[in-house]
Write an enzyme that holds these catalytic residues in place. Structure first.
Site, PDB file in Angstrom:
ATOM      1  N   THR A 182      -1.449  47.671  26.914  1.00  0.00           N
ATOM      2  CA  THR A 182      -1.240  48.317  28.217  1.00  0.00           C
ATOM      3  C   THR A 182      -0.376  49.568  28.123  1.00  0.00           C
ATOM      4  O   THR A 182      -0.353  50.378  29.047  1.00  0.00           O
ATOM      5  CB  THR A 182      -0.573  47.343  29.202  1.00  0.00           C
ATOM      6  OG1 THR A 182       0.729  46.983  28.708  1.00  0.00           O
ATOM      7  CG2 THR A 182      -1.416  46.092  29.392  1.00  0.00           C
ATOM      8  N   CYS A 226       8.569  45.947  28.803  1.00  0.00           N
ATOM      9  CA  CYS A 226       9.106  45.020  29.797  1.00  0.00           C
ATOM     10  C   CYS A 226      10.396  44.371  29.313  1.00  0.00           C
ATOM     11  O   CYS A 226      10.739  44.414  28.134  1.00  0.00           O
ATOM     12  CB  CYS A 226       8.103  43.890  30.083  1.00  0.00           C
ATOM     13  SG  CYS A 226       6.463  44.409  30.604  1.00  0.00           S
ATOM     14  N   CYS A 241      10.087  39.234  32.320  1.00  0.00           N
ATOM     15  CA  CYS A 241       9.044  39.775  33.184  1.00  0.00           C
ATOM     16  C   CYS A 241       8.048  38.675  33.575  1.00  0.00           C
ATOM     17  O   CYS A 241       7.601  37.894  32.727  1.00  0.00           O
ATOM     18  CB  CYS A 241       8.302  40.910  32.478  1.00  0.00           C
ATOM     19  SG  CYS A 241       7.057  41.711  33.527  1.00  0.00           S
ATOM     20  N   ARG A 289       1.726  38.257  32.810  1.00  0.00           N
ATOM     21  CA  ARG A 289       1.102  37.410  31.786  1.00  0.00           C
ATOM     22  C   ARG A 289       1.607  37.793  30.407  1.00  0.00           C
ATOM     23  O   ARG A 289       1.768  38.968  30.093  1.00  0.00           O
ATOM     24  CB  ARG A 289      -0.418  37.589  31.819  1.00  0.00           C
ATOM     25  CG  ARG A 289      -1.145  36.486  32.539  1.00  0.00           C
ATOM     26  CD  ARG A 289      -2.630  36.737  32.549  1.00  0.00           C
ATOM     27  NE  ARG A 289      -3.271  36.126  31.398  1.00  0.00           N
ATOM     28  CZ  ARG A 289      -4.569  36.183  31.177  1.00  0.00           C
ATOM     29  NH1 ARG A 289      -5.359  36.850  31.999  1.00  0.00           N
ATOM     30  NH2 ARG A 289      -5.089  35.572  30.135  1.00  0.00           N
ATOM     31  N   ARG A 302       5.683  53.150  28.642  1.00  0.00           N
ATOM     32  CA  ARG A 302       6.248  53.459  29.956  1.00  0.00           C
ATOM     33  C   ARG A 302       6.771  52.163  30.586  1.00  0.00           C
ATOM     34  O   ARG A 302       6.289  51.067  30.276  1.00  0.00           O
ATOM     35  CB  ARG A 302       5.204  54.105  30.868  1.00  0.00           C
ATOM     36  CG  ARG A 302       4.005  53.233  31.175  1.00  0.00           C
ATOM     37  CD  ARG A 302       2.956  54.013  31.978  1.00  0.00           C
ATOM     38  NE  ARG A 302       1.847  53.163  32.419  1.00  0.00           N
ATOM     39  CZ  ARG A 302       0.838  52.784  31.664  1.00  0.00           C
ATOM     40  NH1 ARG A 302       0.762  53.212  30.411  1.00  0.00           N
ATOM     41  NH2 ARG A 302      -0.106  52.000  32.156  1.00  0.00           N
ATOM     42  N   CYS A 332       7.618  48.965  32.905  1.00  0.00           N
ATOM     43  CA  CYS A 332       6.868  48.062  33.788  1.00  0.00           C
ATOM     44  C   CYS A 332       7.387  48.197  35.217  1.00  0.00           C
ATOM     45  O   CYS A 332       8.590  48.273  35.450  1.00  0.00           O
ATOM     46  CB  CYS A 332       7.047  46.627  33.292  1.00  0.00           C
ATOM     47  SG  CYS A 332       6.376  45.365  34.385  1.00  0.00           S
ATOM     48  N   CYS A 390       9.120  44.382  36.431  1.00  0.00           N
ATOM     49  CA  CYS A 390      10.461  43.942  36.026  1.00  0.00           C
ATOM     50  C   CYS A 390      11.462  45.095  35.924  1.00  0.00           C
ATOM     51  O   CYS A 390      12.641  44.871  35.685  1.00  0.00           O
ATOM     52  CB  CYS A 390      10.409  43.188  34.700  1.00  0.00           C
ATOM     53  SG  CYS A 390       9.857  44.181  33.285  1.00  0.00           S
TER      54      CYS A 390
END
Length: 369
Positions: A34, A38, A42, A45, A67, A69, A72
């Protein structure tokens, strides 16, 4: 002397799968599929191990092309209330006398059950209990200042004098007319880079500071209630405000010694141990054996360890600075990785390298009371 190593990849991945709050602030995780990084807690999933990499700082995660999240918020305050909670907190602060029923929450597009779960998890009480506690605490302030009881009840959202008296008596164990000289324990959540903490203070100073996820938290609060024979209600005072400011400066690396007033009830032995903990130099560590010798109880290392674990003022009374005699880390109520983080933070801020400092400084007279 060497200390415990940084978490291994396997250990960090287990913490990620378990959403272990004791690792919050210890590491960040980047998800390759992605491009997002995080916090370990967080709620998203959890990815497979081959799809993640771990970072020690936000800067390193960003340099690797990740980048932050949005769920969170690793780049913001780590435990800043989510957007849907802020209107509730603002409503209570703006008008503590307002009585927000479930229908009012639904009108704000907030599920009452969701609000109940969030406040129970983060404040130790439901939203309605939180709001009621604020009303009662503020009402006590007015009662103590000599205000008319009928006016106090009406101004804080109670529909009748009998309803106000009954609610007041449930909190304080006596009707408002008999409580003009009484106080209460005020509780405030404090966000830190290592997770949220609960701070409790009375009129004289701060008597509790603990990580909210600590297993013994409820027992600690119950002990305070019993000792002071006072209820705990949400609120703030000058001591909590000062503590919040000093904690922010501590985590920024600009404050080395706390000056906020403390209230630390305990046995004579516990008081001596806690005074010794406050004498451990910032950025250094010592052993249980050295603490025992310092307080004139050589051979009482195990008793020192118990008193260390019974400390109710994490960070401010720095029990995290006590390690095993060989310099390795040992138990910490807030979690071993938090202890490691705190020690590394202090050593870096003080300009020391990693190491073990077994000698104890002389206990200052100001810390022996």
């Amino acid at each position: 002397m060497t200390r415990a190593l940084k978490p291994s990849t396997d250990e960090m991945y287990r913490a990620l799968l378990d959403r272990d709050p004791t690792y919050d602030g210890v590491f960040l995780v980047g998800v390759k599929t992605t491009g997002i990084f995080c916090r370990p807690v967080c709620p998203a999933r959890k990815p497979k191990l081959e799809n993640v990499e771990f970072f020690a700082s936000i800067g390193l995660a960003r340099k690797a092309g990740y980048r932050p999240c949005k769920r969170c918020a690793p780049s913001g305050r780590p435990d800043e209330p989510p957007g849907w909670v802020r209107p509730l907190l603002e409503a209570v602060d703006r008008d503590p006398a307002a009585r927000l029923a479930d229908a009012d929450l639904l009108a704000l597009k907030i599920d009452p059950a969701r609000a109940r779960r969030y406040f129970k998890e983060h404040h130790g009480m439901t939203f309605h209990e939180y709001a009621r506690g604020r009303r009662i605490g503020l009402a006590l302030d007015e009662v103590r200042s000599g205000a008319d009881l009928l006016d106090v009840g009406a101004s804080h959202g109670f529909e009748s004098d009998s309803g106000f008296r009954a609610a007041f008596a449930r909190f304080f164990g006596k009707p408002p007319g008999q409580a003009r000289e009484d106080s209460c324990l005020l509780a405030r959540r404090v966000d830190t880079p290592l997770g949220p903490m609960l701070a409790v203070a009375n009129d004289d100073g701060v008597c509790l500071l603990e990580f909210i996820d600590r297993r013994e938290m409820e027992a600690q609060v119950a002990t305070l209630r019993k000792h002071f024979a006072l209820p705990v209600v949400p609120g703030r005072n000058v001591h909590l405000d000062r503590l919040t400011d000093e904690l922010a400066r501590y985590f920024a690396g600009t404050l080395r010694e706390f000056s906020v007033n403390l209230v630390v009830p305990g046995s004579a032995f516990q008081s001596r141990v806690w005074a010794a903990l406050r004498a451990i130099p910032y950025g250094r560590t010592t052993s249980y054996k050295a603490v025992a010798a310092t307080i004139g109880a050589p051979g009482a290392s195990q008793a020192v360890g118990r008193a260390n674990g019974e400390n109710r003022l994490a960070i401010v009374i720095p029990c995290h600075r006590v390690v095993r005699a060989d310099g390795h880390l040992c138990g910490y109520a807030g979690g071993l990785r938090r202890k490691e983080w705190l020690l590394d933070h202090e050593r870096k801020a003080a300009g020391f390298g990693t190491g073990f400092f077994p000698e104890m400084a002389q206990i200052p007279e100001a810390h022996t009371g």
